[in-house]
Design a protein around this motif. Structure first.
Motif, mmCIF file in Angstrom:
data_model
loop_
_atom_site.group_PDB
_atom_site.id
_atom_site.type_symbol
_atom_site.label_atom_id
_atom_site.label_comp_id
_atom_site.label_asym_id
_atom_site.label_seq_id
_atom_site.Cartn_x
_atom_site.Cartn_y
_atom_site.Cartn_z
ATOM 1 N N ALA A 407 50.434 44.815 38.763
ATOM 2 C CA ALA A 407 49.190 44.881 39.525
ATOM 3 C C ALA A 407 48.338 43.649 39.298
ATOM 4 O O ALA A 407 47.540 43.275 40.142
ATOM 5 N N GLY A 408 48.497 43.022 38.137
ATOM 6 C CA GLY A 408 47.679 41.847 37.853
ATOM 7 C C GLY A 408 46.236 42.224 37.567
ATOM 8 O O GLY A 408 45.935 43.346 37.173
ATOM 9 N N THR A 409 45.363 41.288 37.807
ATOM 10 C CA THR A 409 43.944 41.494 37.488
ATOM 11 C C THR A 409 43.196 41.975 38.726
ATOM 12 O O THR A 409 43.293 41.367 39.790
ATOM 13 N N ASP A 410 42.472 43.074 38.566
ATOM 14 C CA ASP A 410 41.576 43.519 39.630
ATOM 15 C C ASP A 410 40.203 42.927 39.317
ATOM 16 O O ASP A 410 39.442 43.464 38.504
ATOM 17 N N TRP A 411 39.909 41.793 39.919
ATOM 18 C CA TRP A 411 38.704 41.056 39.532
ATOM 19 C C TRP A 411 37.420 41.806 39.833
ATOM 20 O O TRP A 411 36.431 41.704 39.109
ATOM 21 N N LEU A 412 37.440 42.586 40.901
ATOM 22 C CA LEU A 412 36.244 43.362 41.231
ATOM 23 C C LEU A 412 35.949 44.343 40.098
ATOM 24 O O LEU A 412 34.803 44.545 39.697
ATOM 25 N N ASP A 413 37.034 44.907 39.575
ATOM 26 C CA ASP A 413 36.907 45.859 38.489
ATOM 27 C C ASP A 413 36.445 45.168 37.202
ATOM 28 O O ASP A 413 35.677 45.729 36.426
ATOM 29 N N VAL A 414 36.897 43.934 37.000
ATOM 30 C CA VAL A 414 36.512 43.198 35.804
ATOM 31 C C VAL A 414 35.037 42.819 35.841
ATOM 32 O O VAL A 414 34.321 42.894 34.847
ATOM 33 N N MET A 415 34.583 42.424 37.018
ATOM 34 C CA MET A 415 33.248 41.828 37.113
ATOM 35 C C MET A 415 32.139 42.837 37.416
ATOM 36 O O MET A 415 30.972 42.521 37.287
ATOM 37 N N TYR A 416 32.527 44.021 37.890
ATOM 38 C CA TYR A 416 31.498 44.994 38.262
ATOM 39 C C TYR A 416 31.774 46.295 37.545
ATOM 40 O O TYR A 416 32.922 46.635 37.281
ATOM 41 N N THR A 505 39.291 35.502 43.721
ATOM 42 C CA THR A 505 40.104 34.995 42.613
ATOM 43 C C THR A 505 41.486 35.669 42.624
ATOM 44 O O THR A 505 41.602 36.874 42.835
ATOM 45 N N GLU A 506 42.503 34.858 42.375
ATOM 46 C CA GLU A 506 43.862 35.357 42.472
ATOM 47 C C GLU A 506 44.154 36.409 41.394
ATOM 48 O O GLU A 506 43.794 36.223 40.227
ATOM 49 N N PRO A 507 44.843 37.502 41.791
ATOM 50 C CA PRO A 507 45.115 38.581 40.828
ATOM 51 C C PRO A 507 46.155 38.177 39.790
ATOM 52 O O PRO A 507 46.324 38.863 38.771
ATOM 53 N N THR A 508 46.867 37.071 40.023
ATOM 54 C CA THR A 508 47.892 36.633 39.068
ATOM 55 C C THR A 508 47.275 35.873 37.903
ATOM 56 O O THR A 508 47.973 35.525 36.961
ATOM 57 N N ILE A 509 45.982 35.593 37.990
ATOM 58 C CA ILE A 509 45.317 34.926 36.867
ATOM 59 C C ILE A 509 44.775 35.995 35.933
ATOM 60 O O ILE A 509 44.064 36.905 36.364
ATOM 61 N N PRO A 510 45.152 35.915 34.648
ATOM 62 C CA PRO A 510 44.660 36.941 33.719
ATOM 63 C C PRO A 510 43.219 36.668 33.289
ATOM 64 O O PRO A 510 42.705 35.564 33.480
ATOM 65 N N VAL A 511 42.590 37.684 32.721
ATOM 66 C CA VAL A 511 41.236 37.521 32.195
ATOM 67 C C VAL A 511 41.306 36.832 30.831
ATOM 68 O O VAL A 511 40.559 35.915 30.537
ATOM 69 N N LEU A 518 39.782 33.214 26.379
ATOM 70 C CA LEU A 518 39.582 33.296 27.824
ATOM 71 C C LEU A 518 40.691 32.551 28.563
ATOM 72 O O LEU A 518 41.045 31.434 28.198
ATOM 73 N N ALA A 519 41.188 33.180 29.596
ATOM 74 C CA ALA A 519 42.249 32.550 30.373
ATOM 75 C C ALA A 519 41.651 31.739 31.520
ATOM 76 O O ALA A 519 40.493 31.920 31.891
ATOM 77 N N GLY A 520 42.464 30.866 32.033
ATOM 78 C CA GLY A 520 42.070 30.098 33.205
ATOM 79 C C GLY A 520 43.243 30.067 34.165
ATOM 80 O O GLY A 520 44.279 30.687 33.909
ATOM 81 N N PRO A 521 43.100 29.366 35.263
ATOM 82 C CA PRO A 521 44.237 29.252 36.175
ATOM 83 C C PRO A 521 45.413 28.611 35.424
ATOM 84 O O PRO A 521 45.252 27.540 34.837
ATOM 85 N N PRO A 522 46.579 29.268 35.388
ATOM 86 C CA PRO A 522 47.655 28.815 34.508
ATOM 87 C C PRO A 522 48.462 27.638 35.052
ATOM 88 O O PRO A 522 49.252 27.067 34.312
ATOM 89 N N HIS A 523 48.262 27.292 36.283
ATOM 90 C CA HIS A 523 49.147 26.289 36.873
ATOM 91 C C HIS A 523 48.411 25.628 38.038
ATOM 92 O O HIS A 523 47.575 26.264 38.692
ATOM 93 N N ARG A 530 37.216 27.647 36.819
ATOM 94 C CA ARG A 530 37.201 28.699 35.811
ATOM 95 C C ARG A 530 37.196 30.060 36.482
ATOM 96 O O ARG A 530 36.726 30.213 37.609
ATOM 97 N N THR A 531 37.655 31.060 35.776
ATOM 98 C CA THR A 531 37.609 32.402 36.348
ATOM 99 C C THR A 531 36.159 32.852 36.386
ATOM 100 O O THR A 531 35.337 32.395 35.584
#
Lengths: 1137, 502
Positions: A407-416, A505-511, A518-523, A530-531
């Motif tokens: 599923a990767g990262t659900d950024w909406l869920d992370v940020m809100y 933000t792409e879901p393939t980028i981890p938090v 802290l992670a960033g865009p891996p490639h 930055r995320t």
């Protein structure tokens, strides 16, 4: 038959006379059952009357109708059935009564406005009646449990009555056991209570929502609701507090006609609402003028709804014109609560609640697996190697088969977050003696944002007091003090704001990385930023503000009919903001090594001095009110801001020697205004009204040539229900008409000046060696003048069934001329920001437009035993037409992408673009289109099946700029609100709905989320993108680049923005205890929205526009990814003792 | 209440109504500095006013956007990896030129904007200087001459890109600005010549102080004149003007090492005839961006800059160039070919894992204007400075090639060869010997392409010699693209008419 007494808490100079009457009545109570006729009419009027065999009561009624007197008499002592035939020609009251009672032993005794009728001789029968009576005592309180002095308590069918004393207590002697007591008070519902052997009757008076005698504030003066000639909506404390909401504007939303409220800044905590009165106003700022306790300026956001006594919204020019220059967009008058004489009342209102982002399900973003699949599809469609799953050029650990991405990262869920808490408390004390009263309150709001790391706390204090020093002098103050703290990483709310970047933000980028960092865009496959989480977590912005407003007044009354009021307000506000962003990071492919420290401090102060001389006098049936006044206002402000960058995160202040760079700036300015105004109104017998206002304003916002503007208005009204020929069917019927002019200077300061800007150029080419240059940054316009709004209004007020059913309708036309408009300057002239590559505009007076529409309000209130029922509804239609644009063919908005154009004959900010006809389904369809014009392809050479097909409006076989047209309007056809109240014993349920119909929204966010192109993340709808004939007609084929320019402004992303929202629902219960009034309630705001709109929120403010949310009305109704709104559930309690 | 009290109250009211001077009260003090109404009324404004005219040379519109129109629109730069955000760049590279550029930045728009901003600033100076008192007359005349050269340079760039453009010579109000129309190209050329010839006689050959290094000189005016005459095919006058630069007492000479023109080691090169100065302070002025927050500087250059991801030397030109000698090091020194892996980026002795993150194999990165001390593994500058390399807009080598071209046209091939071969010698390339006119003209065109590769000159060179179709036609260029489209926003706002074909 009217039952009102001449009296009232708001008319203190009448009360002495009234007390004399009551003394007299008490003196005569032993005469037994008295009968009351009452009316409010002019004294000293001569009477002309002709009757033939009419009952004496009828004759007395007629006399009352012609005069200001009322009769008090006992039906036991006077033969009410006696018929008389009289002919009275222009006699005074004494002569007239001598004629009427000629030949009887009835004596008439004039006492003030009352005339007592009684026989010359009282006999034994009358005294015997007295002995059978009870004495009843009790206490009268208002809806909040506050003692209510001055309430009339009358035994039904008699003039036997008393008034409640200072503590609300009353005692009435000799009440028959089967009698009914009538409790009446100005502005409250009259109640009838059966005695039934009780000796104590406590009663709570309830505000009469339709009280025609309610006194409302209309600008420098007050007027009874019945005497209003303009178009004014009025909301009382009860209307506001019942919703249990903490935002005032939200409490007002949906409650009145002609007032359009929409979100200004999404659902952010502390974010305001935009308030529009009667249409969309002109092109510039169309916020109404807010006047709090007589002082201009400010907004609703600083006030707690519980502090407010009443809100009056002056909608037409005749009402607003007394505010002249600044009243063009209507006026919102806010009166805060003041102390009332009586025992100290303590009130606590508190609530706790939870907020949640709503409608998040409307847009679903791709999860990591879906993202990988869509990326692969895109590359496959272009005949290029798929990135995910075995691409030799990409590291396999980062680019596995999509299915392995999970599923990767659900950024909406992370940020809100869900259930963000909110709590609100208000404690107030109110009371005083007859001569000194005070109100004091303290309130506290603590609200977490629905975004992580954000929130607001607010503390407010208020003290209002009034002191009667002499019978000709009254003084008082209104003082409020507040401070607030806002924390949050990103409060901006536009296309490039936090919400927008979060969902993209792409879901393939981890938090986080596996080691917890802290992670960033891996490639490099991903964009180099930055995320959103890393950005938020490494910055710590905080801003604090403090405000103090102090208003003192003195009111002199040199003559009975003359009042002079002088008031002086001074206000101070200060704010500071501090930002600290730790940019020393190395996350994935992005890194930086500096710490950014910023801060600003600002201070502003202002004063307003206002002097008003008022004249109020009755001449017989003629009532005259007039005022003249003078007002000066001055504001000044200064702010200093700075910014430093360090290599070491330990530095947290600006300007230390270790800074790599520092910069500082200052902004300082001032503003003044001078006003002269006058108003006169006249009415005859409360039937015929005429009012005129004039105001002459000077503003420092304009150049010396055009500082002053003069704004007149007139209004007339006719209360038909007062006419004898009208049937009783109407409780009230009034026609109103008004015309007036008001002005607008809402263009900001110094706009007639073009200042030179500083630039830097290095002639040496060496670092830190610059010479400063001076360049033109804008164009001056010294002829700038007031925008004028000419408003005409026709209205009708109706009430039926003893005011249970009420109906108000208005038609308004507003012509705005000399519109203050920021016109875009072509960059060919050399004017425009080189740094940002944007256009600059010059403010000019240009063009005209008309807003017109109908407003309707209806309500019904009734009770059936323990059940109470109320319903109310309102509707406002909007018709906006631009009638003149000077020499311009049209006006465009300020956004980089032109999506709106305003033409003469159209409405403001009409959408403008291409018509999308769906998708090219086959190559042959595309080939046929390309064959239409031998010189050019139909769209582009790169168009392929699966791309949008736009409509060839001019029929030349190729799509270019000439194939654009007006696509619709962001302005609604109408907005409406309605609600229901149900009460059963101590339970009450209220609902409020609010809706908008017929407005279009440009769903730019959907465009971004469905458009072609490699990055960033997309909505799940693209899983159903076109992938062969007949598979989709709405979502183009996946391509790495949008070579067909599918994303151009077209009908593809234009949607119906109509919605209906359950704005508010409140369920409350009153505890059945006597020591205090305690009410529990549960409320919900913004719970359900019914809409066809596919974005997060259709409630796009009509002036929320432009890429940065700061444009004007010329590019409106564009959803570029604003913060969604949130729902709020609250549990609250109101305690009063 | 006594009557006296009553009247006192009324008196107070009457006094408050009349107690002050409204006009004075309503005049808000402006604290924001100099406003347009009093600008250039004080001799202290003179120098900043002139500096403002130069200032546009530090913006992207006159830097990278000029390169995009001249090189992406030609055959020395290709777009790579672009997405919808770079739609404008992609469209230019792929010959889908449209007036309404998509995405941001909008390169044609910014090019147009920057030069017209410079023209407005120049017009204001030229309009107000004559009445400005208290300024040294000689300095005033020099300032006026400097500004005329700059205005000519700005118009020159506009006219070569767009053809007919509005010829605006006075400061404009709003009404003027929206009623603007395009003037015939010939009128614009005439004004350019007028400004240059008037300025040329006033300007000094050179300045003594390095504080004036960035100012235009007599040499700048003559170099521009030579180019204007080349466009007008007035070979004699072109040669005369070029000769004045070559023989100038300023002592122009070629930089010994070609790479030093771009790596920042020679900030005041004797080869420079007109330089856009770049410096860093609170902000970094670079070719690539208008306003770079200093914190971002580590990602500014070469393989590391985001634009570099999109703006890449044409691999076909760099790898398969048949014109260039094997010994010619010019292309090698200003490109970084990821396939060739010329740099041991991680200092581990081999070329494994040396790909910079922005550089998938196959990419070629531009290394012009990359400071010599750049750390190629991160993009950071090793020591000092911010790597903001000055950008020579006109340098002696161009004047040589201009001069050679004029001489060839005039039949003086032998002298032309001297100048061509001076440039080739510096590039370690073999001497040219042919005296055939057509062959030489073709050689000059090629020489210009290599010498000024990626600098935004190629499209305009091809346009001047009417060879756009020959070289760019195969790439998708169409005949109407001889002029760039005028930005649609400007067409919409004014009375200008679009170039044909758009």
């Amino acid at each position: 038959m009217e039952k009102k007494w001449i009296r009232g808490k708001d008319v203190p100079f009448l009360s002495k006379k009234f007390l004399r009457i009551m003394k007299l009545i008490t003196l005569f109570f032993f005469v037994g059952f008295l009968h009351v006729f009452s009316a409010v009419h002019s004294q000293g009027t001569n009477i002309t009357l002709k009757t033939k065999n009419e009952k004496i009561t009828k004759v007395l009624e007629k006399i009352e109708k012609q005069t200001d007197f009322r009769f008090a008499f006992s039906t036991e002592l006077i033969d009410v059935n006696r018929e008389v035939s009289v002919e009275i020609d222009n006699k005074n009251i004494d002569e007239a009564l001598d004629i009427v009672f000629y030949g009887t032993d009835i004596i008439h005794l004039k006492q003030g406005a009352s005339i007592l009728l009684y026989p010359k001789l009282l006999n034994a029968n009358t005294t015997s009646l007295i002995s059978q009576q009870n004495t009843i005592t009790g206490k009268v309180t208002d809806a909040n449990g506050e003692p209510l002095p001055g309430v009339d308590v009358i035994i039904k069918g008699t003039l036997n009555g008393v008034t409640s004393d200072f503590d609300g207590n009353y005692s009435i002697l000799d009440v028959p056991q089967d009698a009914v007591l009538i409790f009446s008070f100005v502005g409250m519902k009259t109640q009838e209570i059966e005695v039934n052997n009780q000796s104590t009757i406590n009663i709570k008076m309830i505000d009469d929502a339709f009280g025609l005698d309610e006194v409302i504030v209309v600008g420098y003066s007050t007027v009874k609701k019945r005497d209003i000639t303009g178009s004014i909506s009025s909301l009382s404390a009860n209307d506001l507090s019942e919703t249990g909401t903490t935002s005032l504007a939200q409490a007002v939303q949906g409650k009145t006609s002609g007032v359009l409220i929409s979100k200004k800044s999404g659902g952010k905590p502390g974010g305001g609402l935009s308030v529009r009165i009667r249409g969309v106003g002109g092109i510039n700022n169309s916020e109404p003028l807010y006047v709090v306790d007589g002082i201009y300026g400010g907004s609703l956001s600083g006030l707690n709804p519980d502090e407010i006594e009443s809100i009056e919204i002056l909608k037409d020019a005749s009402s607003a014109a007394i505010y002249g220059a600044r009243g063009a967009n209507g006026v919102v008058l806010i009166t805060t609560k003041r102390g009332k004489s009586g025992v100290m009342k303590v009130t606590y209102n508190g609530s706790v609640g939870f907020q949640n982002m709503i409608n998040t399900g409307n847009v679903k973003m791709l999860n990591a697996t879906q993202y990988g699949e869509v990326q692969n599809t895109m590359y496959r469609n272009e005949g290029k190697p798929e990135p995910f799953g075995g691409n030799p050029d990409l590291p396999s650990d980062l680019f596995p088969e999509p299915s392995q991405l999970g599923a990767g990262t659900d950024w909406l869920d992370v940020m809100y977050k869900n259930n963000a808490p909110i709590q609100n408390h208000l404690l107030s004390f109110s009371g005083g003696t007859e001569k000194h009263t005070a109100y004091m309150s303290i309130s506290y709001l603590d609200q977490d944002g629905i975004a992580i790391e954000s929130g607001i706390t607010k503390l407010n204090f208020r003290l209002n007091s009034d002191h009667i020093i002499k019978d000709w002098l009254k003084i008082g103050n209104s003082t409020s003090f507040g401070n607030s703290t806002v924390i949050g990483s990103d409060w901006t709310d536009h296309k490039y704001g936090q919400f927008y970047s979060t969902i993209l933000t792409e879901p393939t980028i981890p938090v986080f990385n596996e080691d917890g960092t802290l992670a960033g865009p891996p490639h490099p496959f991903y964009g180099p930023s930055r995320t959103p989480y890393a950005k938020v977590i490494s910055s710590n912005p905080i801003s604090k503000s403090f405000g103090l407003s102090n208003n003192i007044y003195a009111e002199f009354k040199p003559l009975e009919y003359l009042t002079f009021r002088t008031s002086f307000n001074n206000n101070y506000s200060a704010s500071e903001s501090m930002g600290y962003t730790n940019n020393v990071y190395n996350e994935g492919i992005v890194s930086d090594e500096q710490v950014n420290v910023s801060g600003s401090n600002s201070f502003s102060m202002g004063w307003t001095w206002s002097n008003v001389l008022k004249f109020n006098k009755m001449f017989g049936n003629h009532s005259v009110n007039a005022l003249v006044g003078y007002e000066k206002r001055h504001d000044e402000w200064n702010s200093i801001h700075g910014n430093s960058k360090y290599l070491d995160p330990a530095y947290t202040t600006i300007g230390s020697g270790a800074a790599e760079t520092s910069s500082f700036g200052q902004y300082r300015g001032e503003e003044s205004m001078v006003s002269y105004f006058g108003s006169a109104s006249y009415n005859y017998k409360g039937k015929y009204y005429i009012t005129g206002n004039i105001r002459h304003d000077g503003s420092s916002r304009f150049g010396a040539n055009n500082r002053f503007g003069t704004f007149p208005s007139f209004s007339v009204a006719w209360r038909l229900s007062e006419e004898n020929f009208m049937p009783d069917f109407f409780s009230d019927l009034k026609f109103r008409a008004s015309w007036g002019q008001v002005g607008n200077d809402k263009i900001g300061n110094y706009r007639y000046i073009a200042s030179m800007a500083n630039v830097l150029y290095s002639f040496t080419g060496q670092d830190a060696s610059f010479e400063s240059g001076l360049v033109t940054s804008g164009l001056a316009n010294t002829d700038l003048k007031w925008e004028t709004s000419t408003q005409t209004d026709f209205g009708i007020d109706m009430a039926f069934m003893d005011h249970k059913l009420r109906f108000v309708a208005d038609y308004f036309i507003t012509d705005v001329t000399d519109m203050l408009l920021g016109k875009t300057i072509p960059v060919t002239s050399g004017i425009g920001s080189l740094v940002w590559g944007r256009y600059t505009s010059v403010i000019t007076n240009v063009g005209a437009l008309t807003n017109s529409g109908f407003e309707f309000e209806a309500s019904y209130n009734d009770s059936f035993g323990d059940f109470k029922f109320g319903a109310h509804a309102n509707l406002t239609t909007y018709n906006n037409e631009v009638t003149d644009l000077g020499e311009n063919e049209y006006l465009s908005g300020t956004s980089a992408e032109v999506r709106n154009r305003t033409y003469v004959g159209g409405s403001l900010g009409d959408f403008y673009g291409y018509v999308c006809e769906g998708i090219f389904q086959t190559q042959s369809e595309l080939d046929a289109a390309n064959a239409l014009n031998s010189d050019a392809p139909y769209q582009t050479n790169e168009t392929i099946p699966g791309d949008f097909r736009f409509k060839d409006l001019n029929g030349d076989g190729t799509i270019n700029n000439d194939d654009r047209q007006i696509l619709g309007s962001p302005i609604p056809d109408f907005t409406y609100g309605f609600g229901f109240d149900f009460g059963y014993k101590r339970f009450k349920l209220s609902t409020l709905f609010y809706g908008s119909q017929g407005n279009l929204v440009y769903n730019g966010l959907r465009g971004e989320l469905e458009q072609q192109g490699r990055s960033p993340n997309k909505a799940t709808t693209v899983l159903n993108a076109w992938h062969g004939e007949g598979t989709s007609n709405t979502i183009p084929v996946r391509r790495i680049q949008d070579l067909n320019n599918n994303f151009r402004t077209s009908t593809a992303y234009l949607e119906d923005g109509s919605f209906l929202r359950l704005q508010n629902i409140v369920f409350s219960y009153d505890l059945p205890i006597s020591i205090a009034d305690i009410q529990f309630y549960i409320s919900g705001d913004n719970l359900i929205t019914f809409t066809k709109y596919s974005g997060f929120n259709p409630d796009i403010s009509i002036d929320q526009s432009g890429d940065y949310g700061e444009g004007n009305r010329l590019d409106s109704g564009i959803d570029t990814g604003y913060y969604p709104s949130s729902s709020v559930f609250r549990l609250g309690v109101n305690i009063t003792f | 209440m006594k009557y006296t009290n009553k009247f006192l109250i009324l008196l107070i009211f009457a006094l408050t109504m009349t107690a002050c001077d409204d006009e004075e009260f309503l005049t808000a003090e402006y604290y924001g500095g100099i406003v347009d109404a009093n600008f250039l009324t004080n001799p202290a404004h003179a120098k900043p006013a002139v500096t403002g005219v130069y200032d546009v040379m530090s913006y992207k519109g006159t830097g990278w956007d000029k390169m995009i129109l001249g090189s992406s629109g030609a055959d020395d730069i290709v777009e790579q990896h672009g997405d919808a955000n770079w739609a404008s760049l992609i469209a230019i590279d792929q010959y889908r030129w449209v007036p309404e550029e998509q995405g941001n930045p909008k390169h044609i728009w910014k090019y147009w904007q920057a030069y017209y901003a410079g023209i407005q600033r120049a017009n204001l100076v030229l309009e107000k200087f004559p009445a400005l008192e208290g300024l040294n007359e000689e300095l005033k005349q020099r300032y006026i001459a400097e500004v005329k050269v700059l205005r000519a340079y700005y118009y020159y760039n506009l006219v070569i890109a767009f053809g007919d453009v509005p010829l605006i010579l006075t400061s404009q109000g709003y009404e003027d600005s929206i009623n603007v129309t395009r003037s015939p190209e010939a009128d614009v050329w005439a004004q350019i010549l007028k400004d240059l010839t008037e300025a040329e006689v006033v300007l000094p050959e050179s300045y003594t102080s390095p504080d004036d290094a960035g100012r235009v000189t007599k040499g700048t005016a003559n170099a521009l004149l030579d180019q204007v005459y080349l466009w007008q095919k007035d070979w004699n006058k072109a040669a005369d003007a070029a000769r004045k630069v070559i023989n100038s007492t300023a002592g122009y000479q070629l930089e010994a090492n070609y790479a030093d023109l771009f790596n920042g080691v020679s900030p005041y090169s004797k080869e420079a005839v007109f330089t856009a100065m770049r410096a860093a302070g609170a902000e970094v002025q670079s070719i690539w961006s208008d306003y770079i927050d200093e914190t971002n500087y580590v990602v500014l250059w070469g393989p590391f800059a985001s634009w570099s991801w999109f703006y890449q030397p044409d691999p076909d030109f760099v790898r398969n160039n048949t014109y260039i000698d094997a010994t010619d090091y010019r292309l090698d020194t200003v490109t970084y070919d990821v396939i060739n892996e010329k740099y041991d980026l991680n200092n581990d002795g081999d070329f494994d894992n040396d790909n910079v993150w922005h550089s998938p194999p196959g990419d070629i990165h531009l290394m012009k204007w990359i400071p010599v001390n750049t750390d190629l593994t991160t993009g950071a500058i090793w020591s000092g400075g911010y790597g903001n390399v000055n950008q020579m807009m006109i340098r002696l080598s161009e004047v040589y090639l201009d001069y050679a071209e004029a001489l060839i046209q005039l039949g003086n091939a032998s002298e032309a060869l001297t100048y061509i071969n001076m440039i080739r010698a510096r590039a370690h390339a073999s001497d040219i010997t042919t005296t055939n006119k057509e062959e030489l003209l073709s050689i000059i065109l090629n020489e210009r392409k290599v010498e000024f590769c990626f600098e935004g000159k190629r499209f305009f060179d091809l346009k001047r010699v009417s060879k756009l179709s020959e070289f760019l036609g195969p790439l998708g260029w169409k005949d109407y693209m001889v002029n760039y489209p005028i930005p649609q926003e400007e067409i919409d706002l004014t009375k200008m008419i679009q170039n044909p074909g758009y």
